[in-house]
Design an enzyme around this catalytic site. Structure first.
Site, PDB file in Angstrom:
ATOM      1  N   ASP A 125      -2.842  -1.560  10.646  1.00  0.00           N
ATOM      2  CA  ASP A 125      -3.246  -1.445   9.246  1.00  0.00           C
ATOM      3  C   ASP A 125      -3.541  -2.807   8.592  1.00  0.00           C
ATOM      4  O   ASP A 125      -3.771  -2.875   7.392  1.00  0.00           O
ATOM      5  CB  ASP A 125      -2.268  -0.592   8.416  1.00  0.00           C
ATOM      6  CG  ASP A 125      -0.868  -1.162   8.385  1.00  0.00           C
ATOM      7  OD1 ASP A 125      -0.645  -2.221   8.989  1.00  0.00           O
ATOM      8  OD2 ASP A 125       0.007  -0.543   7.744  1.00  0.00           O
ATOM      9  N   LYS A 181       0.838  -1.206   0.000  1.00  0.00           N
ATOM     10  CA  LYS A 181       0.000   0.000   0.000  1.00  0.00           C
ATOM     11  C   LYS A 181       0.871   1.252   0.000  1.00  0.00           C
ATOM     12  O   LYS A 181       2.055   1.216   0.374  1.00  0.00           O
ATOM     13  CB  LYS A 181      -0.940   0.051   1.207  1.00  0.00           C
ATOM     14  CG  LYS A 181      -0.256  -0.062   2.590  1.00  0.00           C
ATOM     15  CD  LYS A 181       0.152   1.239   3.245  1.00  0.00           C
ATOM     16  CE  LYS A 181       0.650   1.035   4.689  1.00  0.00           C
ATOM     17  NZ  LYS A 181       1.599   2.053   5.141  1.00  0.00           N
TER      18      LYS A 181
HETATM   19  O1  C5P Z   1      -0.623  -1.431  15.549  1.00  0.00           O
HETATM   20  P1  C5P Z   1       0.823  -1.551  15.196  1.00  0.00           P
HETATM   21  O2  C5P Z   1       1.482  -2.753  15.818  1.00  0.00           O
HETATM   22  O3  C5P Z   1       1.067  -1.473  13.734  1.00  0.00           O
HETATM   23  O4  C5P Z   1       1.522  -0.284  15.806  1.00  0.00           O
HETATM   24  C1  C5P Z   1       2.884  -0.191  16.118  1.00  0.00           C
HETATM   25  C2  C5P Z   1       3.092   0.982  17.057  1.00  0.00           C
HETATM   26  O5  C5P Z   1       2.796   2.203  16.379  1.00  0.00           O
HETATM   27  C3  C5P Z   1       2.170   0.964  18.252  1.00  0.00           C
HETATM   28  O6  C5P Z   1       2.751   0.263  19.323  1.00  0.00           O
HETATM   29  C4  C5P Z   1       2.038   2.435  18.588  1.00  0.00           C
HETATM   30  O7  C5P Z   1       3.150   2.852  19.355  1.00  0.00           O
HETATM   31  C5  C5P Z   1       2.132   3.115  17.252  1.00  0.00           C
HETATM   32  N1  C5P Z   1       0.825   3.476  16.689  1.00  0.00           N
HETATM   33  C6  C5P Z   1       0.168   4.591  17.182  1.00  0.00           C
HETATM   34  N2  C5P Z   1      -1.048   4.944  16.660  1.00  0.00           N
HETATM   35  C7  C5P Z   1      -1.596   4.236  15.644  1.00  0.00           C
HETATM   36  C8  C5P Z   1      -0.937   3.101  15.119  1.00  0.00           C
HETATM   37  C9  C5P Z   1       0.281   2.754  15.676  1.00  0.00           C
HETATM   38  O8  C5P Z   1       0.659   5.259  18.093  1.00  0.00           O
HETATM   39  N3  C5P Z   1      -2.790   4.626  15.133  1.00  0.00           N
END
Ligand code: C5P
Length: 300
Positions: free
Chosen positions: A134, A11
């Site tokens: 995502d 993406k």
């Molecule tokens: O959800 P994911 O594992 O992809 O996110 C990795 C890190 O990115 C999370 O631990 C968080 O610190 C940050 N994040 C965030 N806000 C979001 C998505 C991710 O702060 N909407």
């Protein structure tokens, strides 16, 4: 032996705005996301136990999102059998292109089909959200307006045949998404208005221009990825256009007028000694390539 083969698309975040920091440590965002033709291939075979292999990239298959997705679905659907998953990586990892998330969603959808486990779409999306913010987007793919943590999705009409050129600086920043979010300052936050404008253009079937693109991490990424500022300046000079970060970076992309333009810019960027790609928008997160003769689902 049953064999499913999927092309699992990457993406681009055409826009990415952060509205605020939330109490749960995540951030509320507004992002216009689109799947593109750069893809990994995932082969799924019947097997008595769960087994994952990754080719084309040095990552531990056991901590790969594909393995985690398979375990999650097996536990949820109480499946008594396994599968052999072989991932052929082409999408650069940890670049902001969503490769791992796309592979994870394809694993959920593919195994649900192989196992006949009939987990419905809403439940698959809920499982996807447990794997990463995502991943739910990649259950369907195409174009979407992403809000909240990333799992609040509005499907939009996909752009048809918009070409891009992409360059991927190398980095060895660990937990880079977390670090990038942590490096945001309140002055980086915005209202989400640019994303709303860009989304409205897709609803009206109007193409996007450079003015509609934005990424909240542009400032922070320059401080965290050592190679990025130079690559960014050089890419813009070589191609004579603006480049934008995708996701938390460090992948950079620019709009291309058509396929030939994308290829021409890709050749210029490849001379910088970094991975460079020409890719176009695609309308889905994956394609089954069991019958690979169909040119409509071909690689760009
Ligand atoms: O959800 P994911 O594992 O992809 O996110 C990795 C890190 O990115 C999370 O631990 C968080 O610190 C940050 N994040 C965030 N806000 C979001 C998505 C991710 O702060 N909407």
């Amino acid at each position: 032996m049953a064999r499913l083969v999927y092309r699992s698309y990457a993406k681009l975040n055409l826009t990415l705005e952060v509205l605020r920091r939330r109490d749960d440590g995540y951030h509320d965002l507004a992002s216009l996301v689109h799947t593109i033709s750069l893809a990994d291939d995932l082969h799924i075979d019947s097997a008595p136990e769960l087994m994952t292999r990754v080719e084309g990239l040095d990552i531990d298959p056991d901590t790969n999102l594909v393995a985690l997705a398979a375990q999650l679905l097996a536990a949820t659907a109480r499946v008594g059998t396994g599968a052999e998953l072989t991932l052929h990586k082409r999408i650069p990892a940890a670049a902001g292109l969503g490769g791992g998330s796309s592979d994870a969603a394809t694993t959920l959808v593919g195994l649900n089909s192989l196992w006949g486990s009939r987990v419905h779409l809403g439940e698959l999306s809920r499982l996807a959200a447990q794997l990463g913010s995502d991943v739910p987007f990649f259950v369907r793919g195409g174009a979407a307006l992403m809000r909240g943590r990333g799992d609040d999705l509005e499907v939009l009409p996909a752009l048809s045949g918009q070409w891009f050129v992409i360059i991927v600086p190398t980095h060895d920043v660990r937990a880079k998404t977390k670090r990038l979010y942590a490096a945001l300052e309140p002055t980086d936050f915005s209202s989400g208005e640019l994303t709303s404008i860009a989304a409205e253009r897709l609803r009206q079937h109007v193409p996007l221009a450079e003015d509609h693109l934005t990424n909240v991490f542009a400032r922070a990424a320059r401080t965290i990825f050592p190679e990025l500022p130079l690559v960014w300046t050089e890419a813009e000079a070589r191609c004579g256009r603006q480049f934008f970060l995708s996701g938390a970076g460090p992948a950079l992309f620019a709009l291309a007028k058509h396929r030939a333009d994308a290829r021409q810019q890709q050749a210029k960027l490849a001379r910088m000694g970094l991975p460079a790609y020409a890719a176009r928008t695609v309308k889905h997160a994956r394609a089954s390539i069991r019958f690979a003769a169909d040119p409509a689902i071909g690689y760009p």
